[in-house]
Design an enzyme around this catalytic site. Structure first.
Site, PDB file in Angstrom:
ATOM      1  N   GLU B  31       0.859  -1.195   0.000  1.00 34.82           N
ATOM      2  CA  GLU B  31       0.000   0.000   0.000  1.00 34.82           C
ATOM      3  C   GLU B  31       0.889   1.236   0.000  1.00 34.82           C
ATOM      4  OE1 GLU B  31      -3.185   1.072  -0.239  1.00 34.82           O
ATOM      5  OE2 GLU B  31      -2.355   3.062   0.180  1.00 34.82           O
ATOM      6  N   HIS B  49     -25.005  -1.212  -2.762  1.00 32.70           N
ATOM      7  CA  HIS B  49     -26.117  -0.984  -3.682  1.00 32.70           C
ATOM      8  C   HIS B  49     -27.059  -2.180  -3.735  1.00 32.70           C
ATOM      9  CE1 HIS B  49     -24.983   2.933  -5.084  1.00 32.70           C
ATOM     10  NE2 HIS B  49     -23.728   2.518  -5.153  1.00 32.70           N
ATOM     11  N   VAL B 172       4.696   1.622  -5.172  1.00 31.86           N
ATOM     12  CA  VAL B 172       5.425   0.829  -6.169  1.00 31.86           C
ATOM     13  C   VAL B 172       6.036   1.787  -7.180  1.00 31.86           C
ATOM     14  CG1 VAL B 172       5.169  -0.836  -8.044  1.00 31.86           C
ATOM     15  CG2 VAL B 172       3.976  -1.197  -5.862  1.00 31.86           C
ATOM     16  N   LYS B 249     -24.975   8.454 -10.485  1.00 31.78           N
ATOM     17  CA  LYS B 249     -26.215   8.084  -9.815  1.00 31.78           C
ATOM     18  C   LYS B 249     -26.890   9.305  -9.209  1.00 31.78           C
ATOM     19  CE  LYS B 249     -25.281   3.248  -8.849  1.00 31.78           C
ATOM     20  NZ  LYS B 249     -23.916   2.949  -9.310  1.00 31.78           N
ATOM     21  N   ILE B 334     -12.422   0.072 -10.861  1.00 32.98           N
ATOM     22  CA  ILE B 334     -13.500  -0.351  -9.953  1.00 32.98           C
ATOM     23  C   ILE B 334     -14.251   0.888  -9.472  1.00 32.98           C
ATOM     24  CG2 ILE B 334     -14.081  -1.776  -7.965  1.00 32.98           C
ATOM     25  CD1 ILE B 334     -12.590  -3.315 -10.162  1.00 32.98           C
ATOM     26  N   SER B 336     -18.203   2.789  -9.031  1.00 27.74           N
ATOM     27  CA  SER B 336     -19.474   2.335  -8.475  1.00 27.74           C
ATOM     28  C   SER B 336     -20.089   1.270  -9.403  1.00 27.74           C
ATOM     29  CB  SER B 336     -20.422   3.517  -8.349  1.00 27.74           C
ATOM     30  OG  SER B 336     -21.654   3.081  -7.834  1.00 27.74           O
ATOM     31  N   CYS B 399     -12.767  10.862  23.482  1.00 26.40           N
ATOM     32  CA  CYS B 399     -13.543  11.736  22.601  1.00 26.40           C
ATOM     33  C   CYS B 399     -14.961  11.753  23.127  1.00 26.40           C
ATOM     34  CB  CYS B 399     -13.505  11.200  21.172  1.00 26.40           C
ATOM     35  SG  CYS B 399     -14.780  11.872  20.084  1.00 26.40           S
ATOM     36  N   CYS B 401     -17.534  13.695  22.030  1.00 24.89           N
ATOM     37  CA  CYS B 401     -18.609  13.860  21.039  1.00 24.89           C
ATOM     38  C   CYS B 401     -19.118  12.487  20.594  1.00 24.89           C
ATOM     39  CB  CYS B 401     -18.119  14.629  19.830  1.00 24.89           C
ATOM     40  SG  CYS B 401     -17.469  16.262  20.212  1.00 24.89           S
TER      41      CYS B 401
END
Lengths: 126, 481, 419
Positions: B31, B49, B172, B249, B334, B336, B399, B401
């Site tokens: 990654e 979806h 990479v 969409k 890739i 939607s 946290c 909140c």
């Protein structure tokens, strides 16, 4: 030759815009104020402007790594950078009590610097 | 020598990693960002979806419905939030009505269950805050919502638990061909692999070009999203879609899996693959659109906004399969419904690898489930008491909140969080109303003490995004005086 | 570890900042015996601990103190009254019968029963999202208060070249602070046509350091993928919308936001207290009691103050009234509701009782010069200057209200000329 200097009065929230006429380094006239505090403020601010200084000093053993400090009296405005720089090179050791003297005659101003909080030692890690 | 090297730790790469972790092969995932899910996946709308949107003749259309049906198991095994809240596709004008009918038929042909036309009366009962000008709506109960980054974190944790090796912060740089495989050079090291799966998202064509397998182009399409204040929680309870257009969409109202309301995304083709900026015009498009079907939503309620890039291929379909370069596979383009399809993409690719001669023998000790992060905010009073007595770190709220405790932050760090954003997206600290005003300092302390990294080296999301600078007491204070 | 708490307290105070500390003190002075402060930080004092500049206490202590000094003096007097301060602890829930659930870093899950409660949770800062600034989301955008904490307590800098959006006092104070720390402050930018800071801070924090203040200006775009690189600044029109074709670029690595404070009322909302949209806090009676009997509110959770001395005064009163209710004593209820009229942005409390001296705090909507403030036909006062950033404090003696037979009084300001 009349020099004009603009100041904002800090006597009250009005914040009157003051204009000082200066001749040979002396105040000839102050205008723009709406109450007599304005004139007094202008004179003080022109002849001997002073500021309170608050900053922090290093305290590596403290609960927090910085200890807040302040000058007990205002220092001449043009000495503020020197005062701050002196304090930033200082290191103190916890525990500290609020009001404890941290430095006397800071940067030659004759003014004392005190701690503005108590700072216990950082507890040992478990 | 790895059997398979996956390039890219987005939702697709993470799903591939988990799928391949079932088998007795050696797998690595590379990654470029400092944590997985930090690219397109982090800014995805989080919609699973319903299954009827994409045409059944396309690959994305086929994998959409298969993928949809895999999310219940995935969410249960990996312990992340998933809720099938359903969606409503709105017809605002007469010509939309035909479109809705077609989509219903298309869905039914694919086997999507529960599709139903709702009258304005029904709609008003179910979603009273929607505009009264809506002519009809297509209800699809199979649609759901997840936090895509949570899915990434869960997938990769499971993959790692089953032996997949993860290398973050390693973009990479080049790939060379060797006997019996390919050699990948990252900024830090080299990796040899028999098969390479290029799941590099918006950079997939650039990675493919490293071996000359770039017979496609990625055309990044930016989407801006606006998260709204909890005041609007419950204003709609289902995903709200306008009737779609060719490129998009449309602008949606998304009740997220956490119960907050998000609106967006825009759809804007951009050249810059780093352009994650939001814009005045984007906000204007989003709120103008949304107010047409839900007038109560206002721009004033925005608590945060962000943008992401969809990795759209020039073919406008998924690009999945072997390339002319032996061992190099693309899993690219890739767009939607990519999130929805991701688990189906993973099984599809595994099958393909088997077809190319990779022996996939199932491990007998494969663990489908992970423990998953604890969520104090979701615990009952009894569970909270038990958690605190088990681990006092549950008693320290970091946290307020989002009601996140120290124990949760420590768990996140243990499972790969290295940055402020990594903590935020794993445990929600800093996502609430104060947006980190109070918890940032505590979170940084925990990262610093746990990882042994000075506070000044901690980042928002990787090198270059350092949050605080060290003091330099040699610098003279401001001399404007 | 064993719970340090009793089962029942006369008064439980939520929050150990200046308001909570003064409320506990007030409750003690009024005869409450068992008082508990619950604070979520590791030490009481709240935001005062990071406000190391002086300017606090002129009204209450008759001398000018720094924030930490003000806090420590209060903590000392509170502790000398045998008040229990529970730090690193978080109030999870308050039931309508004032049964309170707390979780604590040291003691785990705790429960107490209060006879009365004082809400003193303070406020939080408005963030980037609230002003909808387009652009990237790099590191280096933060609230002025977070920067203040990091600089003053942890000794870290938010950046080296800093722009500040918003001319609220925290922003101005931080401009000076960062200059003294060797940073460069490139400018303070204010959306409104007037500054929201105290004049003293404009002079001593900006003018002293030649930091420019640009009014009617906003950030139109934040540049930089990883760390802030520059800002697009733009003037705004009458609708406060940026005029993009007059924009310019400012190079900096940090954007501090000082764009206002919001009362922190999550607990109040969960208690379903009646709220005032103008203040963002609960509605209160002249005894600072909220719509839930036995629950009081004071300080910045009630309405955002600009002087800690006013917070103290208000909280001392809230504490006293809370103690009275805890001991079964009740003042006569209010019978006059207070309404905001022309030029008034907000007022606290929301109703009055004619039986004693009343303290009313209010804010005007815009700067006004030579104006007359009226409360119905009962009260009239001339002001030379009223500005939104300086809260107005009035005391109304019983003689003003005792022969008033109406149900409502409207507060208004009629300007001589607009400043």
């Amino acid at each position: 030759m009349v020099e004009k200097i603009n100041l904002t009065c800090l006597g009250c929230p009005m914040g009157c815009p003051l204009q000082l006429s200066i001749v040979d380094g002396e105040i000839r006239e102050v205008t723009g104020y709406e109450c007599k505090r304005g004139e007094a403020y202008a004179k003080q601010e022109y002849t001997d402007p002073r500021r309170m200084v608050s900053t922090t000093v290093s305290c590596p053993t403290g609960l927090w790594p910085r200890l807040p400090v302040k000058t007990v009296d205002p220092v001449p405005k043009d000495r503020v950078p020197a005062v701050v720089q002196t304090l930033h090179t200082l290191e103190v050791k916890a525990p500290i009590r609020m009001g404890q003297i941290i430095l006397e005659n800071v940067a030659g101003t004759g003014v004392t610097v005190i701690a503005t909080r108590s700072l216990p030692e950082m507890p040992e890690a478990d | 020598m790895y059997d398979v090297i996956i390039i890219g730790g987005g939702i697709v790469g993470c799903a591939l990693a988990r799928e391949l972790s079932r088998y007795r092969i050696r797998v690595a995932l590379l990654e470029r960002e400092v944590e997985v899910g930090f690219g397109t996946s982090k800014t995805n709308s989080g919609i699973i979806h319903a299954g009827h949107h994409a045409h059944p003749d396309t690959l994305k259309g086929q994998l959409e419905w298969i993928g949809n049906q895999m999310w219940d198991d995935l969410a249960r095994d990996l312990n992340f939030g998933f809720s099938r809240i359903g969606e409503l596709l709105l017809a605002m004008q007469a010509e939309d009505l035909n479109h809705l009918e077609e989509l219903k038929k298309q869905g039914e042909r694919k086997g999507v269950t529960g599709l139903e036309m709702w009258s304005p009366k029904r709609l008003r009962q179910e979603e009273p805050n929607l505009s009264h000008d809506i002519l009809q709506a297509l209800h699809a109960p199979t649609a759901g919502v997840v936090n895509p980054y949570e899915a990434c974190f869960g997938l990769i944790e499971c993959a790692q638990q089953n032996g997949v090796e993860l290398f973050c912060g390693q973009p990479v740089l080049s790939i060379t061909r060797e006997d019996g495989g390919l050699l990948i050079h990252t900024s830090r090291q080299q990796f040899r692999g028999r098969f390479i799966l290029n799941a590099a998202g918006v950079f997939a064509d650039q990675v493919a070009a490293m071996v000359g397998a770039d017979d496609f182009k990625i055309l990044p399409r930016k989407g801006e999203e606006y998260m709204l204040d909890r005041r609007l929680q419950g204003i709609v309870t289902r995903l709200i879609f306008p009737t779609p257009t060719v490129s998009s969409k449309g602008v949606l109202i998304i009740p997220t899996v956490d119960g907050t309301i998000m609106v967006g995304p825009t759809a804007e083709d951009v050249n810059d693959r780093e352009d994650l900026s939001t814009t005045f015009s984007g906000a204007d498009k989003v709120f103008t659109a949304v107010r047409r079907y839900c007038p109560a939503i206002s721009e004033r309620d925005t608590i945060t906004e962000f943008a992401g890039l969809r990795a759209v291929a020039d073919s406008n379909d998924f690009v999945i399969g072997p390339s002319p370069i032996k061992g190099f596979f693309n899993v690219a383009g890739i767009q939607s419904p990519g999130l929805t399809a991701a688990p189906a993409i993973a099984t599809y690719v595994a099958k393909m690898l088997r077809g190319e001669g990779l022996a996939l023998d199932e491990k007998t000790d494969w663990q489908a489930k992970i423990e998953g992060p604890p969520r104090f905010a979701l615990m009952s009073a009894e569970e909270r008491r038990a958690a605190i007595s088990r681990d006092p770190a549950f008693g320290r709220v970091v946290c307020r909140c989002e009601l996140v405790t120290e124990a949760e932050v420590l768990y996140a760090i243990k499972h790969g969080a290295r940055t402020l954003d990594g903590i935020k997206f794993r445990v929600r600290a800093g996502m609430g109303r104060c947006q980190g005003g109070f918890c940032t300092s505590r979170v940084l302390d925990l990262l610093s003490s746990t990882l042994g990294v000075p506070l000044t080296e901690l980042t928002k999301r990787g090198r270059g995004s350092e949050l605080f600078y060290p003091r330099d007491d040699r610098i003279a204070p401001g001399d404007g005086l | 570890m064993k719970s340090p708490l009793q089962k029942t307290y006369d008064v439980v105070v939520v929050g150990g900042g200046p308001a909570g500390l003064a409320a506990a003190l007030g409750a003690g002075e009024a005869g409450a015996e068992d008082i508990l402060i619950v604070d979520r930080e590791t030490e009481a004092g709240g935001i005062l601990n990071q406000c190391i500049h002086s300017g606090f206490g002129l009204h209450h202590f008759k001398e000018e103190l720094t924030g930490p000094e003000y806090a420590e003096r209060f903590i000392q007097s509170v502790l000398s009254r045998q008040v229990t301060i529970l730090t690193d602890s978080y109030v999870m829930n308050i039931a309508p019968d004032l049964h309170i659930e707390v979780i604590s870093g040291d003691y785990g899950h705790l429960e107490v029963q209060a006879k009365s409660v004082v809400l003193a949770m303070g406020c939080r800062e408005r963030t980037r999202g609230a002003i909808r600034t387009p652009g990237f989301r790099p590191a280096g955008v933060m609230t002025a208060g977070l920067a203040q904490k990091m600089v003053n307590m942890k000794g870290l800098l938010p950046g080296r070249r800093i722009a500040i959006l918003g001319s609220g006092d925290i922003g101005l104070i931080m401009a000076r602070r960062l200059m003294l720390e060797g940073c460069e402050v490139v400018g303070v930018y204010e959306l409104m046509p007037f500054s929201n800071g105290l004049t003293r801070n404009l002079v001593q924090c900006l003018d002293d350091f030649a930091i420019p203040l640009r009014l009617s200006t906003t950030v139109a775009f934040i540049h930089g993928r990883d760390r802030v690189q520059r800002l697009t600044m733009a003037p705004v029109d009458d609708q406060l919308m940026p005029i993009l074709n007059q924009s310019w670029q400012v190079a900096c690595d940090t954007l501090l936001l000082s764009i206002g404070l919001i009362p922190e009322n999550e607990l109040s909302t969960r208690l379903r207290l009646k709220m005032d949209p103008a203040t963002g806090g609960p509605q209160v009676t002249s005894t600072l009691e909220t719509s839930l009997p036995g629950v009081f509110a004071c300080g910045n959770v009630l309405h955002v103050h600009d002087l800690v001395d006013f917070v103290t005064e208000e909280a001392l009163r809230a504490g006293r009234f809370a103690a009275e209710v805890a001991q079964g004593r009740r003042r006569p209820g209010d019978n006059i509701s207070l309404q905001t009229g022309e030029n008034i942005a907000s007022c606290v409390p929301h109703s009055l009782s004619p039986d004693r001296e009343q303290v009313v705090y209010l804010r005007v909507k815009r700067p006004l010069k030579d104006c007359v403030l009226t409360i119905g036909d009962r009260y009239e006062k001339v002001f030379r200057m009223l500005i939104p950033s300086e809260m107005i404090r009035l005391t109304l003696g019983p003689e003003i209200l005792d022969r008033y037979f109406g149900e409502h009084l409207k507060i208004e300001v009629h300007p001589g000329e607009v400043a």
